[in-house]
Write an enzyme that holds these catalytic residues in place. Sequence first.
Site, PDB file in Angstrom:
ATOM      1  N   MET A  27     -11.200   5.348  12.881  1.00  0.00           N
ATOM      2  CA  MET A  27     -11.678   6.531  12.153  1.00  0.00           C
ATOM      3  C   MET A  27     -10.859   7.761  12.548  1.00  0.00           C
ATOM      4  O   MET A  27     -11.275   8.895  12.282  1.00  0.00           O
ATOM      5  CB  MET A  27     -13.161   6.764  12.435  1.00  0.00           C
ATOM      6  N   HIS A  34      -7.638   3.909  21.360  1.00  0.00           N
ATOM      7  CA  HIS A  34      -7.124   3.398  20.084  1.00  0.00           C
ATOM      8  C   HIS A  34      -5.687   2.869  20.255  1.00  0.00           C
ATOM      9  O   HIS A  34      -5.335   1.824  19.724  1.00  0.00           O
ATOM     10  CB  HIS A  34      -7.068   4.517  19.030  1.00  0.00           C
ATOM     11  N   MET A 181     -13.243   6.489  26.921  1.00  0.00           N
ATOM     12  CA  MET A 181     -12.635   7.378  25.927  1.00  0.00           C
ATOM     13  C   MET A 181     -13.331   7.208  24.580  1.00  0.00           C
ATOM     14  O   MET A 181     -13.682   6.097  24.187  1.00  0.00           O
ATOM     15  CB  MET A 181     -11.153   7.080  25.794  1.00  0.00           C
TER      16      MET A 181
HETATM   17  P1  AMP Z   1     -13.297   4.365  16.068  1.00  0.00           P
HETATM   18  O1  AMP Z   1     -12.163   5.221  15.618  1.00  0.00           O
HETATM   19  O2  AMP Z   1     -14.227   5.033  17.013  1.00  0.00           O
HETATM   20  O3  AMP Z   1     -13.981   3.665  14.919  1.00  0.00           O
HETATM   21  O4  AMP Z   1     -12.639   3.202  16.923  1.00  0.00           O
HETATM   22  C1  AMP Z   1     -11.649   2.357  16.379  1.00  0.00           C
HETATM   23  C2  AMP Z   1     -11.452   1.173  17.299  1.00  0.00           C
HETATM   24  O5  AMP Z   1     -11.039   1.627  18.585  1.00  0.00           O
HETATM   25  C3  AMP Z   1     -12.759   0.382  17.516  1.00  0.00           C
HETATM   26  O6  AMP Z   1     -12.458  -1.015  17.512  1.00  0.00           O
HETATM   27  C4  AMP Z   1     -13.206   0.843  18.881  1.00  0.00           C
HETATM   28  O7  AMP Z   1     -13.994  -0.103  19.567  1.00  0.00           O
HETATM   29  C5  AMP Z   1     -11.872   1.059  19.573  1.00  0.00           C
HETATM   30  N1  AMP Z   1     -12.036   1.990  20.698  1.00  0.00           N
HETATM   31  C6  AMP Z   1     -12.618   3.211  20.675  1.00  0.00           C
HETATM   32  N2  AMP Z   1     -12.638   3.754  21.915  1.00  0.00           N
HETATM   33  C7  AMP Z   1     -12.067   2.837  22.742  1.00  0.00           C
HETATM   34  C8  AMP Z   1     -11.814   2.792  24.148  1.00  0.00           C
HETATM   35  N3  AMP Z   1     -12.154   3.800  24.954  1.00  0.00           N
HETATM   36  N4  AMP Z   1     -11.200   1.699  24.646  1.00  0.00           N
HETATM   37  C9  AMP Z   1     -10.859   0.665  23.831  1.00  0.00           C
HETATM   38  N5  AMP Z   1     -11.072   0.645  22.509  1.00  0.00           N
HETATM   39  C10 AMP Z   1     -11.671   1.711  21.965  1.00  0.00           C
END
Ligand code: AMP
Length: 277
Positions: A27, A34, A181
């Site tokens: 997102m 990410h 994070m």
């Molecule tokens: P989001 O943009 O929050 O939808 O996250 C996109 C992807 O990044 C999802 O698969 C999350 O689980 C992963 N993600 C977000 N934060 C972290 C983190 N701190 N460590 C590893 N993966 C992450």
Amino acid sequence: MNTATTIEELRNERNQIKGIVGLVPTMGYLHPGHISLVEKARSECDYVIVSIFVNPTQFAPSEDLSSYPRDLQQDFKYLEEAGTDLVWTPTDQIMYPHGYQTWITVDQLTQPLEGQFRPEHFRGVTTIVAKLFNVVQPQCAYFGQKDAQQAAVIQRMIIDLDFPINMVVCPIIREADNLAMSSRNAYLSDAQRKAATILSKSLFAAHRLYEEGERNATVLKESISQIVQSEPLANLQYVSCADPLSLQEVDKITSGALLSMAVYIGKTRLIDNILLK
Ligand code: AMP
């Protein structure tokens, strides 16, 4: 680095690619968590596609859709540095055109944990991820353990709907003080940012108890609850000790467990988890 907005643009690019395609759905407002997924995809795939889409259908009306942080310029810079081949940034109109009415739901895995408090959330997640899969047709897809329930739900959907996709779940990337994070950390004031370390502190303390031999889930959850309560700026929404596959609560840990939690720091809702092996 190539870019695409419309589905047609994405498909035109996709049709020219030979070899293994890896997709990293995000997102945006990207951080090293990410980027760790992008790097993993880079190391395993011939062509890496990152989608950036703040998916409105996974936010409840009371949630933070309109204030969700965005910085596309910075995201593109990070993605280019990480060796991304293509960034796809569709619009709401492209993903949910007028008249849209088709949904993917995973029944049981979406009920506990986050599902108790975000009842429509996973329907939005599985629907958008299924659409991303259909358009991009990746052989591999990369998700974070940070959203442990999301990973379990998507893995279930991949199996149940016969997507020919190898799902890779990557470890949680943390700040120097162990805060997981998250794009939502940007909402925190300085005092709240300090208080937010209580999530990982409490999980790690429970993990130590587990390593010392404690197998009673209630004892571990009580320990977490007490530590979180010691932080005046933190408000525990739930703590769970669940079977990592079914996500059902366990009493006694016999073959590993997922310890997970949601905590409000002010108005900001943060989640974190740790796997007990
Ligand atoms: P989001 O943009 O929050 O939808 O996250 C996109 C992807 O990044 C999802 O698969 C999350 O689980 C992963 N993600 C977000 N934060 C972290 C983190 N701190 N460590 C590893 N993966 C992450």
